[in-house]
Design an enzyme around this catalytic site. Structure first.
Site, PDB file in Angstrom:
ATOM      1  N   TYR A 144       5.102 -50.231  60.624  1.00  0.00           N
ATOM      2  CA  TYR A 144       6.458 -51.127  60.408  1.00  0.00           C
ATOM      3  C   TYR A 144       7.704 -50.322  60.613  1.00  0.00           C
ATOM      4  O   TYR A 144       8.635 -50.710  60.900  1.00  0.00           O
ATOM      5  CB  TYR A 144       6.453 -52.035  59.192  1.00  0.00           C
ATOM      6  CG  TYR A 144       5.734 -53.445  59.151  1.00  0.00           C
ATOM      7  CD1 TYR A 144       4.477 -53.437  59.729  1.00  0.00           C
ATOM      8  CD2 TYR A 144       6.347 -54.403  58.781  1.00  0.00           C
ATOM      9  CE1 TYR A 144       3.854 -54.745  59.763  1.00  0.00           C
ATOM     10  CE2 TYR A 144       5.759 -55.745  58.656  1.00  0.00           C
ATOM     11  CZ  TYR A 144       4.421 -55.916  59.469  1.00  0.00           C
ATOM     12  OH  TYR A 144       4.089 -57.063  59.327  1.00  0.00           O
ATOM     13  N   LYS A 194      -9.212 -48.451  60.164  1.00  0.00           N
ATOM     14  CA  LYS A 194      -9.832 -48.418  61.673  1.00  0.00           C
ATOM     15  C   LYS A 194      -9.997 -47.212  61.985  1.00  0.00           C
ATOM     16  O   LYS A 194      -9.726 -46.318  63.114  1.00  0.00           O
ATOM     17  CB  LYS A 194      -8.751 -49.201  62.395  1.00  0.00           C
ATOM     18  CG  LYS A 194      -9.156 -49.397  63.769  1.00  0.00           C
ATOM     19  CD  LYS A 194     -10.168 -50.733  63.902  1.00  0.00           C
ATOM     20  CE  LYS A 194     -10.844 -50.576  65.311  1.00  0.00           C
ATOM     21  NZ  LYS A 194     -11.951 -51.740  65.469  1.00  0.00           N
ATOM     22  N   ASP A 226     -11.601 -54.972  61.491  1.00  0.00           N
ATOM     23  CA  ASP A 226     -12.430 -56.153  62.312  1.00  0.00           C
ATOM     24  C   ASP A 226     -13.386 -56.923  61.567  1.00  0.00           C
ATOM     25  O   ASP A 226     -13.830 -58.063  61.249  1.00  0.00           O
ATOM     26  CB  ASP A 226     -12.682 -55.681  63.705  1.00  0.00           C
ATOM     27  CG  ASP A 226     -13.573 -54.483  63.720  1.00  0.00           C
ATOM     28  OD1 ASP A 226     -13.392 -53.707  63.027  1.00  0.00           O
ATOM     29  OD2 ASP A 226     -13.854 -54.178  65.014  1.00  0.00           O
ATOM     30  N   ASP A 250      -0.973 -57.140  56.257  1.00  0.00           N
ATOM     31  CA  ASP A 250      -0.150 -58.537  56.553  1.00  0.00           C
ATOM     32  C   ASP A 250      -1.236 -59.569  57.313  1.00  0.00           C
ATOM     33  O   ASP A 250      -1.136 -60.642  56.993  1.00  0.00           O
ATOM     34  CB  ASP A 250       0.988 -57.999  57.737  1.00  0.00           C
ATOM     35  CG  ASP A 250       1.813 -59.095  58.237  1.00  0.00           C
ATOM     36  OD1 ASP A 250       2.050 -60.048  57.469  1.00  0.00           O
ATOM     37  OD2 ASP A 250       1.827 -59.378  59.464  1.00  0.00           O
ATOM     38  N   ASP A 254      -2.844 -63.089  55.073  1.00  0.00           N
ATOM     39  CA  ASP A 254      -2.487 -64.451  55.546  1.00  0.00           C
ATOM     40  C   ASP A 254      -4.076 -65.302  56.030  1.00  0.00           C
ATOM     41  O   ASP A 254      -4.139 -66.512  55.406  1.00  0.00           O
ATOM     42  CB  ASP A 254      -1.913 -64.451  57.101  1.00  0.00           C
ATOM     43  CG  ASP A 254      -0.594 -64.623  56.903  1.00  0.00           C
ATOM     44  OD1 ASP A 254       0.338 -64.391  55.777  1.00  0.00           O
ATOM     45  OD2 ASP A 254      -0.025 -65.474  58.112  1.00  0.00           O
TER      46      ASP A 254
HETATM   47  C1  IPM Z   1       5.054 -61.102  55.236  1.00  0.00           C
HETATM   48  C2  IPM Z   1       5.628 -61.455  56.750  1.00  0.00           C
HETATM   49  C3  IPM Z   1       6.768 -60.280  57.324  1.00  0.00           C
HETATM   50  C4  IPM Z   1       5.739 -58.832  57.339  1.00  0.00           C
HETATM   51  C5  IPM Z   1       7.624 -60.328  58.381  1.00  0.00           C
HETATM   52  C6  IPM Z   1       8.301 -61.949  58.297  1.00  0.00           C
HETATM   53  C7  IPM Z   1       8.478 -59.435  58.801  1.00  0.00           C
HETATM   54  O1  IPM Z   1       4.999 -61.778  57.769  1.00  0.00           O
HETATM   55  O2  IPM Z   1       5.862 -60.898  54.435  1.00  0.00           O
HETATM   56  O3  IPM Z   1       3.986 -61.109  55.327  1.00  0.00           O
HETATM   57  O4  IPM Z   1       5.245 -58.951  58.351  1.00  0.00           O
HETATM   58  O5  IPM Z   1       5.732 -58.392  56.385  1.00  0.00           O
HETATM   59 MG    MG Z   2       2.823 -61.866  57.016  1.00  0.00          MG
END
Ligand code: IPM
Ligand code: MG
Length: 360
Positions: A144, A194, A226, A250, A254
């Site tokens: 990032y 990885k 993975d 990240d 999710d």
């Molecule tokens: C998160 C989001 C952010 C990230 C984006 C919106 C920049 O996906 O907080 O997980 O990738 O960190």
């Molecule tokens: Mg995210």
């Protein structure tokens, strides 16, 4: 003593869920005899509209002043056509993380007993006890932020570049956070990398191994990302704490959030040396903004994380968490959670917030 809280509602449903969170915090203040001072500021798209900048100086001052930052959500279609570097995510979220060196992102993925049926996993996989995973994501390094980054010209061709770089000290400090968390939980840690392809991840694995020597009680495993994404779905119970770098964290957070079935329930904390930022995992949900139907639980549970991590008010944090659990057990459901089952009652954002505040 007055505890200083920066309040950044942001865009979309941010302001609505923030209102309920502050209602709950006011209740905590009265019940636990602690005083909070709030200062509100603009962030994200609403700040672009008012000040021409997603993270204006006034907002920086408010955040500098605060001990903890409550963050709603930013972004929406209105600002999607701006140049990428001006958009709320890049111009507000990443800079605020970097400014306060909020390197440790804690993302719990917990299935509340009352919501077990919301999980997309089959009941054979899920069992009757749900699961409780903590993702510890590195937040201020890796791909990032690594340099060089940009779109460059080379021999008449364009090339887009991001750089994945981790220093040993960055890996060490996030690994310590994850091991400390594991010690307070089930003492199982899965470190994600990885290392079969990426050199930075070879270092990641080495440093995690070194840190592990100070935590002999914690059972450590290393998984390639993975495989980890597959194992999460195959059997989430095998995970207690998951440690990952910025991008893998990240993605996996999710995935873990989705497995709980209710992203509207999940809070997060981003911690650094000096202060913490607390935000729901969900986004600004512009499609339902202003309708009074958003689920305020994730924002309210983010307040609980703030009480625990920034202010060391563990009893107050637990009171908030059990109030949330209690209203769910009683059948209260915002639209996202409502299944039309017997015993369920559909409520608005405000009704949910009121009910939770009352039970503290
Ligand atoms: C998160 C989001 C952010 C990230 C984006 C919106 C920049 O996906 O907080 O997980 O990738 O960190
Ligand atoms: Mg995210």
């Amino acid at each position: 003593m007055t505890l200083k809280v920066a309040v950044l509602p942001g865009d979309g449903i941010g302001p609505e869920v923030m209102e309920e969170a502050l209602k709950v915090l006011d209740r905590v203040s009265a019940k636990f005899n602690v005083e909070f001072e709030y200062r509100e500021a603009l962030i994200g798209g609403s700040a672009i509209d008012a000040k021409g900048n997603a993270f204006p100086d006034e907002t920086k001052e408010v955040c500098d002043w605060a001990d903890a930052i409550l963050f709603g959500a930013v972004g929406g279609p209105k600002w999607e056509s701006l140049p990428p570097e001006k958009q709320p995510e890049r111009a507000a979220l990443l800079p605020i993380r970097k400014r306060y060196e909020l390197f440790a992102n804690l993302r719990p993925a917990i299935v509340f007993p009352a919501l077990i049926e919301s999980s997309p996993l089959k009941s054979e996989v899920l069992g009757d006890k749900g699961f409780d995973i903590l993702v510890v994501r590195e937040l201020t390094g890796g791909i990032y932020f690594g340099q060089p980054k940009g779109i460059f010209e080379e021999n008449g061709q364009k090339k887009g570049v991001d750089t994945l770089v981790y220093y040993d000290w960055e890996i060490r400090r996030i690994a310590k956070v994850a091991f400390d968390a594991a010690m307070k939980r089930d003492k199982r840690l899965a470190s994600i990398d990885k290392a079969n392809v990426l050199t930075s991840m070879v270092l990641w694995r080495q440093v995690v191994e070194e840190v592990a020597k100070d935590y002999p009680e914690v059972e450590l495993r290393h998984l390639y990302v993975d495989n980890a994404s597959m194992q999460l779905i195959r059997d989430p119970h095998q995970f207690d704490v998951i440690l990952a770098g910025n991008m893998f964290g990240d993605i996996l957070s999710d995935e873990a959030a989705m497995l709980t079935g209710s992203i509207g329930m999940l809070p997060s904390a981003s911690l650094g040396e000096s202060k913490g930022l607390y935000e729901p995992v969900h986004g600004s949900a512009p499609d339902i903004a202003g309708k009074g139907i958003a689920n305020p639980c994730a924002m309210i549970l983010s307040v609980a994380m703030m009480l625990k991590y920034s202010f060391n008010l563990k009893d107050a944090a637990e009171a908030v968490e059990s109030a949330v659990s209690q209203v769910l057990d009683e059948g209260l459901r915002t639209a996202d959670l409502y299944r039309g089952k017997k015993g369920e009652r559909k409520v608005t954002t405000k009704e949910m917030g009121d009910a939770i505040a009352e039970r503290i």
